[in-house]
Design an enzyme around this catalytic site. Structure first.
Site, PDB file in Angstrom:
ATOM      1  N   CYS A  17      -2.271   9.305   2.580  1.00 56.18           N
ATOM      2  CA  CYS A  17      -1.992   8.800   1.231  1.00 56.18           C
ATOM      3  C   CYS A  17      -3.151   9.008   0.262  1.00 56.18           C
ATOM      4  O   CYS A  17      -2.954   9.103  -0.941  1.00 56.18           O
ATOM      5  CB  CYS A  17      -1.654   7.324   1.301  1.00 56.18           C
ATOM      6  SG  CYS A  17      -2.947   6.378   2.133  1.00 56.18           S
ATOM      7  N   GLU A  72       0.882  -1.169   0.000  1.00 56.48           N
ATOM      8  CA  GLU A  72       0.000   0.000   0.000  1.00 56.48           C
ATOM      9  C   GLU A  72       0.914   1.211   0.000  1.00 56.48           C
ATOM     10  O   GLU A  72       1.565   1.516   0.999  1.00 56.48           O
ATOM     11  CB  GLU A  72      -0.915  -0.054   1.210  1.00 56.48           C
ATOM     12  CG  GLU A  72      -1.703  -1.350   1.177  1.00 56.48           C
ATOM     13  CD  GLU A  72      -2.875  -1.394   2.122  1.00 56.48           C
ATOM     14  OE1 GLU A  72      -2.836  -0.725   3.142  1.00 56.48           O
ATOM     15  OE2 GLU A  72      -3.827  -2.116   1.803  1.00 56.48           O
TER      16      GLU A  72
HETATM   17  P1  NAD Z   1       8.570   5.054   4.337  1.00 54.86           P
HETATM   18  O1  NAD Z   1       8.443   4.263   3.094  1.00 54.86           O
HETATM   19  O2  NAD Z   1       9.695   5.999   4.451  1.00 54.86           O
HETATM   20  O3  NAD Z   1       8.675   4.081   5.603  1.00 54.86           O
HETATM   21  C1  NAD Z   1       7.708   3.067   5.853  1.00 54.86           C
HETATM   22  C2  NAD Z   1       8.335   1.941   6.651  1.00 54.86           C
HETATM   23  O4  NAD Z   1       9.354   1.312   5.874  1.00 54.86           O
HETATM   24  C3  NAD Z   1       8.983   2.366   7.966  1.00 54.86           C
HETATM   25  O5  NAD Z   1       8.545   1.494   8.998  1.00 54.86           O
HETATM   26  C4  NAD Z   1      10.456   2.185   7.681  1.00 54.86           C
HETATM   27  O6  NAD Z   1      11.191   1.885   8.846  1.00 54.86           O
HETATM   28  C5  NAD Z   1      10.448   0.996   6.722  1.00 54.86           C
HETATM   29  N1  NAD Z   1      11.655   0.826   5.907  1.00 54.86           N
HETATM   30  C6  NAD Z   1      12.543   1.774   5.531  1.00 54.86           C
HETATM   31  N2  NAD Z   1      13.536   1.213   4.784  1.00 54.86           N
HETATM   32  C7  NAD Z   1      13.260  -0.104   4.686  1.00 54.86           C
HETATM   33  C8  NAD Z   1      13.890  -1.213   4.043  1.00 54.86           C
HETATM   34  N3  NAD Z   1      15.013  -1.069   3.344  1.00 54.86           N
HETATM   35  N4  NAD Z   1      13.323  -2.431   4.134  1.00 54.86           N
HETATM   36  C9  NAD Z   1      12.166  -2.588   4.833  1.00 54.86           C
HETATM   37  N5  NAD Z   1      11.524  -1.581   5.457  1.00 54.86           N
HETATM   38  C10 NAD Z   1      12.058  -0.351   5.389  1.00 54.86           C
HETATM   39  O7  NAD Z   1       7.160   5.805   4.509  1.00 54.86           O
HETATM   40  P2  NAD Z   1       6.749   6.944   5.538  1.00 54.86           P
HETATM   41  O8  NAD Z   1       7.534   8.174   5.259  1.00 54.86           O
HETATM   42  O9  NAD Z   1       6.717   6.384   6.914  1.00 54.86           O
HETATM   43  O10 NAD Z   1       5.225   7.154   5.118  1.00 54.86           O
HETATM   44  C11 NAD Z   1       4.833   8.007   4.067  1.00 54.86           C
HETATM   45  C12 NAD Z   1       4.496   7.223   2.819  1.00 54.86           C
HETATM   46  O11 NAD Z   1       3.557   6.203   3.117  1.00 54.86           O
HETATM   47  C13 NAD Z   1       3.816   8.088   1.765  1.00 54.86           C
HETATM   48  O12 NAD Z   1       4.367   7.794   0.512  1.00 54.86           O
HETATM   49  C14 NAD Z   1       2.364   7.653   1.824  1.00 54.86           C
HETATM   50  O13 NAD Z   1       1.642   7.831   0.638  1.00 54.86           O
HETATM   51  C15 NAD Z   1       2.507   6.216   2.168  1.00 54.86           C
HETATM   52  N6  NAD Z   1       1.275   5.699   2.760  1.00 54.86           N
HETATM   53  C16 NAD Z   1       0.501   4.863   2.010  1.00 54.86           C
HETATM   54  C17 NAD Z   1      -0.696   4.388   2.532  1.00 54.86           C
HETATM   55  C18 NAD Z   1      -1.579   3.458   1.724  1.00 54.86           C
HETATM   56  O14 NAD Z   1      -2.473   2.857   2.303  1.00 54.86           O
HETATM   57  N7  NAD Z   1      -1.380   3.322   0.435  1.00 54.86           N
HETATM   58  C19 NAD Z   1      -1.091   4.749   3.818  1.00 54.86           C
HETATM   59  C20 NAD Z   1      -0.269   5.596   4.550  1.00 54.86           C
HETATM   60  C21 NAD Z   1       0.916   6.064   4.018  1.00 54.86           C
END
Ligand code: NAD
Length: 494
Positions: A302, A268
């Site tokens: 999002c 997502e």
């Molecule tokens: P992010 O992608 O920076 O981080 C999300 C998670 O990924 C964190 O827990 C982080 O620790 C983990 N992560 C980071 N590097 C990783 C790796 N190499 N391997 C595995 N995990 C790793 O996102 P964010 O800044 O926390 O959130 C914002 C983003 O989330 C926006 O793009 C937003 O659109 C999206 N979002 C999507 C939805 C949806 O339902 N589609 C909902 C909420 C947020």
């Protein structure tokens, strides 16, 4: 000004631990500070798990899988119902901490962060959903594989196994609940890895899990600021599936890294929600929907309608209405009763959103409102409305994840649809039109996993997920059970 959040009764020196195999375990890589984005105060010191501890958590989840999956759906449902009851009792006491670490304004913290949406996700999946299915019988010809007859088959669903639930920062508890409720209902065990910025409320959820009587190891929680722990989960052969919500960039990385162990994925990801207004749209209703990009968690949502595609005849009225709305939105500390737009999550993110806006202004956009840092220190971004934008500008194409709305004009429905679909994202789009049939016809043409007509509210149990770079797979409702199960076809000849 950095201080501790003890001023509102949060114990900023509390020794938080990881939940692994039913035990609260000290982090092997120390701790890192969790910061209140309102003023830089320290809310607490979150555990930094090592990769080895993430692997321990995956092994604990693997060890608990046999018992948990062999429980009947009704038994698993009873645990989820109990968990919902425990959370409902405990959640009011989580409010201050979760509000401080997320920076939410009080209405969002109370209503969304620790409120009903999280609890309802557990209650919904407490009632078993039978996703098994029958397959229509077919006549079989005699051949190399056997005699002629009537072939029948049934489809069973099995839990995928151990699911790593990796979540973003905006709605930490709701995101986790949305993943673990269906995953547990379907018989999986889980390792939760919340976002670095606001993980403490999720650790409190771990306390509720313990009290609700789940078998040890069914739910594990590892936290950390760095990518080591979640990357270890993605690489671990003990983990069968990664359920990820976050940025498209990290999602793509996880998809690639998980390929070697053939990870099942639910992704997502990011969005750039289009909102089409036809010439007969109710401007006030549409602008009320658009303004949620500003007032709902400062646009860190999002699904926010950030890309308005407005009929040219309504452009001035829409811009003026939005400008008037923005003027009434007080930007400030999330705990102040009259604040509408609280902070974004970190200074680094504020800087990103500011650079995003600047790129638009440099490319020729005009800021009708916002566009400049508010006159106060902290991670604040004023509600920003950009007009005079072109479809190829970064502000139109990229996700800001902040309180920024852009407006494009269209002259007919076909052009509106083409502009809406001219995006690598396809998560949630919106149509405002007085004629319901026309709204439906426009909505059906949008390359978007979700479309809402004359509202920005989602149906909580409709399938949720994205087209294109917004993700892979669907959850919610029965689709949640489908997402967290493997299909097995059992065939027989009669
Ligand atoms: P992010 O992608 O920076 O981080 C999300 C998670 O990924 C964190 O827990 C982080 O620790 C983990 N992560 C980071 N590097 C990783 C790796 N190499 N391997 C595995 N995990 C790793 O996102 P964010 O800044 O926390 O959130 C914002 C983003 O989330 C926006 O793009 C937003 O659109 C999206 N979002 C999507 C939805 C949806 O339902 N589609 C909902 C909420 C947020």
């Amino acid at each position: 000004m950095a201080c501790d959040r003890d001023d509102i009764g949060i114990d900023a020196e509390r020794a938080w631990k990881l939940l692994i195999g039913g035990e609260w375990v000290d982090p092997a890589a120390g701790t890192y500070p969790v910061i209140d984005p309102n003023d830089g105060a320290v809310v607490g010191h979150a555990p930094e798990a090592t990769a080895a501890q993430a692997e321990d958590a995956a092994a604990a989840a693997r060890g608990a899988l046999g018992v948990w999956r062999s429980r009947t759906p009704a038994e698993r449902g009873n645990r989820l119902a109990r968990l919902a009851d425990v959370i409902e009792r405990m959640a009011p006491s989580w409010l201050d901490l979760v509000q401080a670490e997320t920076g939410s304004v009080t209405s969002v913290a109370r209503g969304l962060q620790v409120g009903r949406p999280m609890i309802e996700r557990f209650r919904y999946y407490a009632t078993p959903i039978n996703a098994d299915a029958d397959v229509a019988p077919v006549g079989a010809e005699a051949g190399a594989l056997g005699p002629a007859g009537l072939m029948a088959a049934t489809v069973k669903r099995h839990p995928v196994g151990v699911v790593a639930c990796i979540t973003p920062y905006n709605m930490p508890l709701v995101s986790v609940a949305g993943k673990i409720a269906p995953a547990l209902a379907a018989g999986n065990t889980v390792v939760i890895k919340p976002a670095p910025q606001d993980p403490l409320g999720v650790l409190l959820l771990g306390e509720a899990v313990a009290e609700a009587g789940f078998d040890d190891g069914v739910v594990n929680i590892v936290t950390g600021a760095g990518p080591e722990a979640p990357a270890a989960l993605v690489a671990s052969p003990e983990v069968n599936m990664v359920s990820f919500t976050g940025s498209t960039q990290v999602g793509a990385r996880i998809h690639a890294d998980g390929a070697a162990t053939m990870k099942r994925v639910l992704m997502e990801l990011g969005g750039k929600g289009a909102l089409i207004m036809t010439e007969d749209a109710d401007v006030n209703a549409a602008c009320t929907g658009i303004a949620t990009t500003w007032r709902l968690h400062s646009g860190q949502i999002c699904t926010a309608p950030t890309r308005v595609i407005c009929h040219r005849s309504l452009l001035d009225q829409t811009t003026e209405t939005l400008q008037a709305f923005a003027a009434r939105m007080k930007v400030g500390d999330g705990r102040a009763p009259d604040t509408i737009v609280g902070p974004v999550i970190t200074e680094a993110h504020r800087d990103r959103v500011e650079a995003f806006i600047s790129s638009g202004l440099e490319a020729g956009a005009t800021a009708v409102c916002g566009g400049r840092r508010p006159h106060r220190p902290g991670c604040f971004v004023a509600p920003t409305l950009l007009v005079d934008v072109k479809p190829d500008m970064a502000v139109v194409r990229d996700e800001a994840f902040g309180p920024v709305v852009v407006v494009l004009a269209h002259d007919d429905d076909d052009e509106a649809v083409a502009l809406a679909n001219d995006s690598c994202y396809g998560l949630f789009s919106y149509v405002y039109a007085s004629d319901a049939k026309r709204a439906y016809e426009i909505g059906s043409q949008l390359e978007s996993g979700n479309v809402a007509l004359n509202t920005v509210q989602p149906h909580l149990y409709a399938p949720f997920g994205g087209f294109k770079m917004s993700g892979i797979g669907r959850d919610r409702g029965k689709w949640g059970i489908e997402a967290y199960t493997e299909i097995q076809a059992i065939n027989w000849l009669s």
